[in-house]
Scaffold this motif. Structure first.
Motif, short mmCIF file in Angstrom:
data_model
loop_
_atom_site.label_atom_id
_atom_site.label_comp_id
_atom_site.label_asym_id
_atom_site.label_seq_id
_atom_site.Cartn_x
_atom_site.Cartn_y
_atom_site.Cartn_z
N VAL A 174 15.15 -46.81 59.91
CA VAL A 174 16.07 -47.82 59.39
C VAL A 174 17.17 -47.10 58.60
O VAL A 174 16.86 -46.30 57.71
CB VAL A 174 15.35 -48.81 58.45
N PRO A 175 18.44 -47.33 58.94
CA PRO A 175 19.51 -46.64 58.20
C PRO A 175 19.66 -47.22 56.80
O PRO A 175 19.36 -48.39 56.56
CB PRO A 175 20.76 -46.91 59.05
N SER A 176 20.14 -46.39 55.89
CA SER A 176 20.38 -46.85 54.53
C SER A 176 21.65 -47.71 54.48
O SER A 176 22.46 -47.69 55.41
CB SER A 176 20.55 -45.66 53.59
N THR A 177 21.82 -48.43 53.39
CA THR A 177 23.04 -49.21 53.18
C THR A 177 24.25 -48.30 53.22
O THR A 177 25.28 -48.62 53.84
CB THR A 177 22.98 -49.96 51.84
N GLY A 178 24.15 -47.12 52.60
CA GLY A 178 25.25 -46.17 52.59
C GLY A 178 25.61 -45.69 53.99
O GLY A 178 26.80 -45.55 54.32
N GLU A 179 24.60 -45.46 54.82
CA GLU A 179 24.85 -45.02 56.20
C GLU A 179 25.53 -46.12 57.00
O GLU A 179 26.44 -45.85 57.81
CB GLU A 179 23.53 -44.61 56.86
#
Length: 199
Positions: A174-179
């Motif tokens: 799962v990608p981070s919010t920043g990514e």
């Protein structure tokens, strides 16, 4: 049933449905099993959703509704491409999040194609026109130039790429919010290059 209790019960049903499709798939998940896991009556599920496909359509609609609400909030004023960048990050987080991926995995295993059709109708077909409206505003304000439909399709391609399928088959975390924010920012940058607006 009071509205707050209804909202709470709907969330319990959603959690139960997602949990079951992750372990049993769409075909192996029944309304009765969802009702038991959610500590709800089978009658309530049928009264609220009609049938299993109706329940899963509601889950898709709930996911798409979160993004649609974000688009509506962002589209009020300000530069359209800035709004599109914010919306793009939210859309990516939803599409690559556990719930959307569970739905896509279940749809991929559904031989009838019914769940996939529900995802298409409730998801992309609901959100893409809202994105195209934002892009239309960007064209009107000279931030971009070109055809709205083409630019919308290109934006979605740049934003999502192959990430959804990589998440579905379990080779991407799962990608981070920043990514997600960076990916959306990069997609907007690419649009500016591919469809330059007025100087």
């Amino acid at each position: 049933m009071r509205e707050d209790k209804r909202v709470q019960k709907r969330e319990q049903i959603a959690q139960a449905a997602y949990g079951l499709i992750e372990t049993k798939g769409y075909a192996g998940t029944s309304m009765l099993a969802i009702a038991k896991a959610a500590k709800a009556s089978n009658e309530t599920l049928y009264a609220w959703y009609g049938d299993k496909l109706g329940l899963f359509r509601a889950l898709v609609d709930d996911n798409a509704g979160l993004v649609a609400d974000r688009i509506a909030a962002q589209a009020v004023d300000g530069p359209p491409l800035k709004a599109l960048e914010t919306v793009g990050a939210a859309l990516l987080e939803m599409l690559l999040g556990p719930r959307a991926i569970a739905l896509n995995q279940a749809a991929a295993a559904d031989a009838t194609g019914a769940l996939g059709q529900a995802i298409a109708q409730g998801g992309r077909e609901r959100v893409a026109p809202l994105l195209m409206d934002l892009i239309g505003r960007a064209l009107d304000q000279g931030e971009l130039s070109g055809e709205p439909l083409e630019i919308t399709e290109r934006f979605l391609s740049l934003l999502i790429g192959d990430q959804q399928i990589r998440r579905v088959i379990g080779v991407m975390p799962v990608p981070s919010t920043g990514e997600c924010r960076k990916r959306s920012s990069d997609a907007i940058g690419a649009l500016r290059t591919l469809y330059p607006g007025r100087p």
